[in-house]
Design a protein around this motif. Structure first.
Motif, PDB file in Angstrom:
ATOM      1  N   THR A  15       0.201   5.979  -0.517  1.00 23.73           N
ATOM      2  CA  THR A  15      -0.505   7.142  -0.833  1.00 23.73           C
ATOM      3  C   THR A  15       0.312   7.880  -1.598  1.00 23.73           C
ATOM      4  O   THR A  15       1.659   7.775  -1.575  1.00 23.73           O
ATOM      5  N   GLU A  24       0.754  -1.258   0.143  1.00 18.21           N
ATOM      6  CA  GLU A  24      -0.107   0.073  -0.089  1.00 18.21           C
ATOM      7  C   GLU A  24       0.891   1.329  -0.040  1.00 18.21           C
ATOM      8  O   GLU A  24       2.087   1.195   0.270  1.00 18.21           O
ATOM      9  N   THR A  27      -0.132  11.804  -3.958  1.00 21.97           N
ATOM     10  CA  THR A  27      -0.771  13.157  -4.468  1.00 21.97           C
ATOM     11  C   THR A  27      -0.590  13.363  -6.096  1.00 21.97           C
ATOM     12  O   THR A  27       0.656  13.415  -6.612  1.00 21.97           O
ATOM     13  N   THR A  47      -7.922   1.771  -5.397  1.00 17.11           N
ATOM     14  CA  THR A  47      -7.490   3.064  -5.146  1.00 17.11           C
ATOM     15  C   THR A  47      -8.682   3.935  -4.667  1.00 17.11           C
ATOM     16  O   THR A  47      -9.755   3.861  -5.366  1.00 17.11           O
ATOM     17  N   THR A  48      -8.471   4.429  -3.311  1.00 19.81           N
ATOM     18  CA  THR A  48      -9.491   5.304  -2.973  1.00 19.81           C
ATOM     19  C   THR A  48      -8.814   6.843  -2.589  1.00 19.81           C
ATOM     20  O   THR A  48      -7.863   6.871  -2.248  1.00 19.81           O
ATOM     21  N   PRO A  49      -9.974   7.716  -2.872  1.00 16.89           N
ATOM     22  CA  PRO A  49      -9.626   9.100  -2.619  1.00 16.89           C
ATOM     23  C   PRO A  49      -9.558   9.336  -1.086  1.00 16.89           C
ATOM     24  O   PRO A  49     -10.329   9.234  -0.413  1.00 16.89           O
ATOM     25  N   LEU A  50      -8.564  10.313  -0.778  1.00 13.74           N
ATOM     26  CA  LEU A  50      -8.372  10.667   0.642  1.00 13.74           C
ATOM     27  C   LEU A  50      -8.875  12.227   0.790  1.00 13.74           C
ATOM     28  O   LEU A  50      -8.972  12.734   1.997  1.00 13.74           O
ATOM     29  N   GLY A  51      -8.824  12.939  -0.250  1.00 14.46           N
ATOM     30  CA  GLY A  51      -9.181  14.345  -0.251  1.00 14.46           C
ATOM     31  C   GLY A  51      -7.777  15.038  -0.533  1.00 14.46           C
ATOM     32  O   GLY A  51      -6.457  14.502  -0.039  1.00 14.46           O
ATOM     33  N   THR A  86      -3.975   0.159  -2.690  1.00 15.11           N
ATOM     34  CA  THR A  86      -3.617  -1.082  -1.869  1.00 15.11           C
ATOM     35  C   THR A  86      -3.892  -2.279  -2.906  1.00 15.11           C
ATOM     36  O   THR A  86      -4.563  -2.215  -3.912  1.00 15.11           O
ATOM     37  N   GLN A 146      -5.159  13.488  -2.564  1.00 15.98           N
ATOM     38  CA  GLN A 146      -4.424  12.549  -2.194  1.00 15.98           C
ATOM     39  C   GLN A 146      -5.188  11.085  -2.545  1.00 15.98           C
ATOM     40  O   GLN A 146      -6.411  11.128  -2.330  1.00 15.98           O
ATOM     41  N   TYR A 147      -4.678   9.991  -2.763  1.00 15.73           N
ATOM     42  CA  TYR A 147      -5.294   8.573  -2.988  1.00 15.73           C
ATOM     43  C   TYR A 147      -4.283   7.522  -2.422  1.00 15.73           C
ATOM     44  O   TYR A 147      -3.059   7.723  -2.111  1.00 15.73           O
ATOM     45  N   ARG A 148      -5.041   6.718  -1.710  1.00 14.42           N
ATOM     46  CA  ARG A 148      -4.388   5.418  -1.362  1.00 14.42           C
ATOM     47  C   ARG A 148      -4.429   4.216  -2.336  1.00 14.42           C
ATOM     48  O   ARG A 148      -5.771   3.890  -2.577  1.00 14.42           O
TER      49      ARG A 148
END
Length: 407
Positions: A368, A366, A370, A384-388, A395, A391-393
């Protein structure tokens, strides 16, 4: 060219380059490689996405390959090229060489076959001048003008050579072709990362073919990633060969079931890793393995496996404007990185942007990252998931990849 060491007044390295001036009139469908390592056909950038074949038997093969998203074939049996309109006794034969090579009858068969390839909007890579470690006489064979055909994409000169003698012969073949047919590039391929620089110097395009997925214990494509890094360091145009076959179909005296198929995600990750590291030419291995070799061990398997292979090919074709973009396409820095290597690269086609992500495995990984700018991106494959705030994570477990589309 000389590399000198002033303190000892010695020549460390020397290399002779031969420059040829083309005085021939341009041909239709002329192919060149530009300064960005892109293929240009009639001046237009094109992303070649093709497939190896041992034999091109019938027009049905051409239809299937074209419908699968491919735009060229690299056919090993060029010297016996004789595509039939439908299956018959001729198409069933495994013929590599013919006794009437170079005769008018042979040229007519080749011309008719290339016409069929062109009819289906495919390009063709010729292996007519291919050399081998054990046989190097083809370097002095005359170029056959029948291959100056609109369907021709390139000349494939060699693969997986280790002999210096053979490599020197390939280099001479390249020079011969540069005079006889300056309208199509040459390709030489190696399976050994340590030979990347050497092989890059004997043809116009360097080919590499890492095949890391073998059996149930294969959970990583790290070897392919390291090979891509080595090849990219040469600066040469790169034809990358993603693995799209079951190793059991090529292992003599071993059980087919001791090996396995690469999954669609593994094949996609191999392809995207190639794109991330700058490949602008892809050739999948191999159509004949899928349709013939694997079918002998696993009847009906091609109906399941071929669509998965085609899905990867179509994805690459969709990405053509981004992979061929000359804008800055930076690698993105990772934060909070855990587990296996992950590569992330942003591609900008001048309109919407895309992000390619590839994780090598093994195990969980995993990180993160930007994405610069104010755009929002959506994951296509769910890793991939957005973090705001841009930024994205990402896994993944073992080999995994994602494609982020700017909304």
């Amino acid at each position: 060219f000389y590399l000198l060491r002033p303190d000892t007044k010695t020549i460390v390295y020397q290399q002779k380059f031969q420059i040829l001036r083309n005085t021939l009139a341009p041909l239709p469908e002329t192919v060149v490689i530009d300064s960005h390592n892109r293929v240009l056909i009639n001046g237009k950038p094109v992303l070649p996405v093709g497939v190896f074949t041992s034999f091109l038997r019938t027009e049905a093969d051409l239809k299937r390959i074209a419908a699968g998203g491919f735009n060229f074939v690299l056919n090993y049996s060029t010297r016996s090229l004789n595509i039939q309109e439908r299956e018959n006794e001729i198409s069933k034969r495994d013929v590599w060489n013919v006794s009437d090579y170079g005769t008018p009858q042979w040229k007519e068969r080749v011309r008719r076959s290339l016409d069929l390839v062109w009819k289906h909007k495919l390009k063709y890579i010729s292996t007519d001048q291919r050399s081998f470690d054990s046989e190097t006489k083809h370097a002095d064979k005359p170029f056959q003008a029948v291959f100056q055909h609109p369907a021709l994409l390139a000349h494939y000169l060699a693969d997986e050579l280790t002999s210096d003698k053979a490599m020197n012969q390939v280099a001479r073949t390249r020079l011969n072709l540069a005079e006889a047919d300056p309208f199509h590039p040459t390709i030489a391929l190696t399976e050994l990362p340590q030979l990347s620089q050497r092989v890059a110097g004997i043809a116009d395009v360097l080919g590499i073919d890492p095949y890391p997925i073998e059996d149930k214990n294969s959970r990583s494509i790290q070897a392919a990633r390291e090979f891509l890094i080595e090849a990219a360091a040469t600066g040469a145009p790169l034809m990358y060969v993603p693995q799209t076959f079951h190793w059991g179909a090529h292992k003599k005296n071993q059980k087919f079931e001791d090996f396995r198929y690469p999954t669609e995600e593994e094949m996609r990750t191999l392809a995207l890793a190639g794109a991330i590291y700058g490949a602008k030419w892809f050739c999948f291995y191999s159509y004949t393995t899928i349709m013939e070799r694997q079918e002998k061990f696993d009847p009906g398997s091609s109906k399941i496996f071929w669509p998965q292979v085609c899905a990867v090919a179509k994805l690459l074709r969709e990405l053509e404007p981004w992979l061929l973009s000359t804008q800055e396409n930076p690698m993105l820095k990772l934060k909070n990185h855990k587990g296996s290597p992950i590569d992330v690269r942003l591609f900008d086609s001048g309109t919407k942007r895309k992000v390619l992500v590839a994780a090598c495995g093994p195990g969980k990984s995993e990180a993160t990252f930007t994405i610069p700018g104010s755009g929002k991106f959506k994951s296509r494959f769910g890793h991939t998931t957005p973090l705001g705030n841009g930024q994205y994570r990402f896994t993944a477990t073992d080999v995994g990849s994602d494609l982020l589309d700017e909304e």
